[in-house]
Design a protein around this motif. Structure first.
Motif, PDB file in Angstrom:
ATOM      1  N   CYS A  98       0.875  -1.183   0.000  1.00 29.14           N
ATOM      2  CA  CYS A  98       0.000   0.000   0.000  1.00 29.14           C
ATOM      3  C   CYS A  98       0.911   1.232   0.000  1.00 29.14           C
ATOM      4  CB  CYS A  98      -0.971  -0.020   1.178  1.00 29.14           C
ATOM      5  SG  CYS A  98      -0.189  -0.006   2.807  1.00 29.14           S
ATOM      6  N   LEU A  99       0.397   2.374   0.413  1.00 33.11           N
ATOM      7  CA  LEU A  99       1.197   3.600   0.378  1.00 33.11           C
ATOM      8  C   LEU A  99       2.168   3.671   1.571  1.00 33.11           C
ATOM      9  CD1 LEU A  99       1.764   6.418  -0.853  1.00 33.11           C
ATOM     10  CD2 LEU A  99      -0.161   7.283   0.516  1.00 33.11           C
ATOM     11  N   GLY A 100       1.610   3.644   2.796  1.00 34.96           N
ATOM     12  CA  GLY A 100       2.438   3.878   3.981  1.00 34.96           C
ATOM     13  C   GLY A 100       2.919   2.631   4.697  1.00 34.96           C
ATOM     14  N   ASN A 101       2.349   1.467   4.361  1.00 36.28           N
ATOM     15  CA  ASN A 101       2.633   0.200   5.051  1.00 36.28           C
ATOM     16  C   ASN A 101       2.340   0.260   6.547  1.00 36.28           C
ATOM     17  OD1 ASN A 101       5.464  -2.027   5.650  1.00 36.28           O
ATOM     18  ND2 ASN A 101       3.410  -2.586   5.085  1.00 36.28           N
ATOM     19  N   ILE A 102       1.324   1.066   6.911  1.00 35.88           N
ATOM     20  CA  ILE A 102       0.903   1.038   8.321  1.00 35.88           C
ATOM     21  C   ILE A 102      -0.583   0.716   8.483  1.00 35.88           C
ATOM     22  CG2 ILE A 102       2.731   2.490   9.289  1.00 35.88           C
ATOM     23  CD1 ILE A 102       0.668   4.831   9.221  1.00 35.88           C
ATOM     24  N   CYS A 103      -1.373   0.741   7.412  1.00 34.11           N
ATOM     25  CA  CYS A 103      -2.807   0.415   7.547  1.00 34.11           C
ATOM     26  C   CYS A 103      -3.186  -0.817   6.725  1.00 34.11           C
ATOM     27  CB  CYS A 103      -3.680   1.603   7.132  1.00 34.11           C
ATOM     28  SG  CYS A 103      -3.482   3.066   8.183  1.00 34.11           S
ATOM     29  N   ARG A 104      -3.287  -0.670   5.398  1.00 35.65           N
ATOM     30  CA  ARG A 104      -3.877  -1.744   4.589  1.00 35.65           C
ATOM     31  C   ARG A 104      -2.954  -2.940   4.379  1.00 35.65           C
ATOM     32  NH1 ARG A 104      -5.165   2.140  -0.235  1.00 35.65           N
ATOM     33  NH2 ARG A 104      -3.258   3.023   0.676  1.00 35.65           N
ATOM     34  N   TYR A 139       7.316   7.371   4.433  1.00 34.74           N
ATOM     35  CA  TYR A 139       7.018   8.245   5.594  1.00 34.74           C
ATOM     36  C   TYR A 139       7.059   7.528   6.942  1.00 34.74           C
ATOM     37  CZ  TYR A 139       3.953   9.925   1.726  1.00 34.74           C
ATOM     38  OH  TYR A 139       3.413  10.254   0.519  1.00 34.74           O
ATOM     39  N   HIS A 140       6.710   6.244   6.951  1.00 38.07           N
ATOM     40  CA  HIS A 140       6.504   5.569   8.245  1.00 38.07           C
ATOM     41  C   HIS A 140       7.466   4.407   8.466  1.00 38.07           C
ATOM     42  CE1 HIS A 140       2.853   7.877   8.961  1.00 38.07           C
ATOM     43  NE2 HIS A 140       2.565   7.682   7.689  1.00 38.07           N
ATOM     44  N   ASP A 145      -8.225   3.773   1.107  1.00 40.14           N
ATOM     45  CA  ASP A 145      -7.272   4.231   2.121  1.00 40.14           C
ATOM     46  C   ASP A 145      -8.039   4.714   3.357  1.00 40.14           C
ATOM     47  OD1 ASP A 145      -5.361   5.491   3.630  1.00 40.14           O
ATOM     48  OD2 ASP A 145      -4.457   6.569   1.949  1.00 40.14           O
ATOM     49  N   PRO A 146      -7.857   4.063   4.521  1.00 39.03           N
ATOM     50  CA  PRO A 146      -8.633   4.449   5.713  1.00 39.03           C
ATOM     51  C   PRO A 146      -7.956   5.513   6.571  1.00 39.03           C
ATOM     52  CG  PRO A 146      -7.336   2.516   6.218  1.00 39.03           C
ATOM     53  CD  PRO A 146      -6.962   2.919   4.800  1.00 39.03           C
ATOM     54  N   TYR A 147      -6.762   5.976   6.167  1.00 46.80           N
ATOM     55  CA  TYR A 147      -5.902   6.763   7.069  1.00 46.80           C
ATOM     56  C   TYR A 147      -6.574   8.034   7.566  1.00 46.80           C
ATOM     57  CZ  TYR A 147      -1.524   8.816   8.830  1.00 46.80           C
ATOM     58  OH  TYR A 147      -0.545   9.347   9.615  1.00 46.80           O
ATOM     59  N   TYR A 148      -7.267   8.758   6.659  1.00 50.57           N
ATOM     60  CA  TYR A 148      -7.868  10.033   7.070  1.00 50.57           C
ATOM     61  C   TYR A 148      -9.363   9.907   7.369  1.00 50.57           C
ATOM     62  CZ  TYR A 148      -3.492  12.177   5.684  1.00 50.57           C
ATOM     63  OH  TYR A 148      -2.162  12.515   5.596  1.00 50.57           O
TER      64      TYR A 148
END
Ligand code: 4NP
Length: 161
Positions: free
Chosen positions: A10-16, A47-48, A127-130
């Motif tokens: 995914c984008l940040g590798n912290i959620c999905r 970023y993470h 994307d659930p981040y926001y």
């Protein structure tokens, strides 16, 4: 036999994608214990890097019995395109980034994860981040469906060979 190596991205590798890693690992062990798989996840952005999964993602996953607490974010790297048999993107933007970074010879191994959830009405894990907490439940529903579809696909393939 060599395990099937699968990378969720995914984008940040912290959620999905860490959620997909934990769900697929758990379901594979429970529902296809003879299948040899090696599973990791990564982000297209850095970023993470080094962070544990998002606390909201961990809590939603924990309520369904998935433990993500030991996972740490990393970024995709060139050797991932040599190593992994399947590189599964959560959304089209991740897919495009992967295709940009991958050598041509690896493009056919880069897929949208929800191709394995034919009954889902969408092809992207949002994307659930926001968003609110319901976003994490939707992510889990989609990831569980695609994980079961991918397991069926791998079991059928194993029987055919
Ligand atoms: P993920 O979610 O790609 O599912 O891990 C995101 C995590 C962080 C950010 C965006 C999406 N961010 O912008 O920091």
């Amino acid at each position: 036999m060599k395990p099937v190596e699968i990378l969720f991205v995914c984008l940040g590798n912290i959620c999905r994608s860490p959620t997909a890693e934990a769900v697929f690992r758990t379901l594979a062990a429970r529902e296809a214990p003879d299948l040899r798989v090696s599973i990791e996840s990564a982000g297209t952005a850095g970023y993470h890097v080094g962070s544990a999964p998002d606390a909201r993602a961990q809590e939603a996953a924990r309520r369904r019995g998935y433990d993500m607490s030991g996972q740490r974010a990393r970024m995709i790297e060139p050797r991932d395109f040599e190593r992994f048999d399947l590189i599964l993107a959560m959304d089209r933007s991740n897919w495009s980034e992967l295709c940009r970074a991958a050598p041509r010879t690896a493009h056919h191994r880069v897929r949208l994860f929800l191709e394995y959830a034919p009954d889902a009405e969408v092809l992207e894990v949002p994307d659930p981040y926001y968003g609110g907490p319901n976003g994490f439940e939707e992510v889990l529903d989609l990831i569980e469906a695609a994980s079961r579809g991918l397991l069926r696909h791998l079991r059928d393939g194993a029987r055919a060979t």
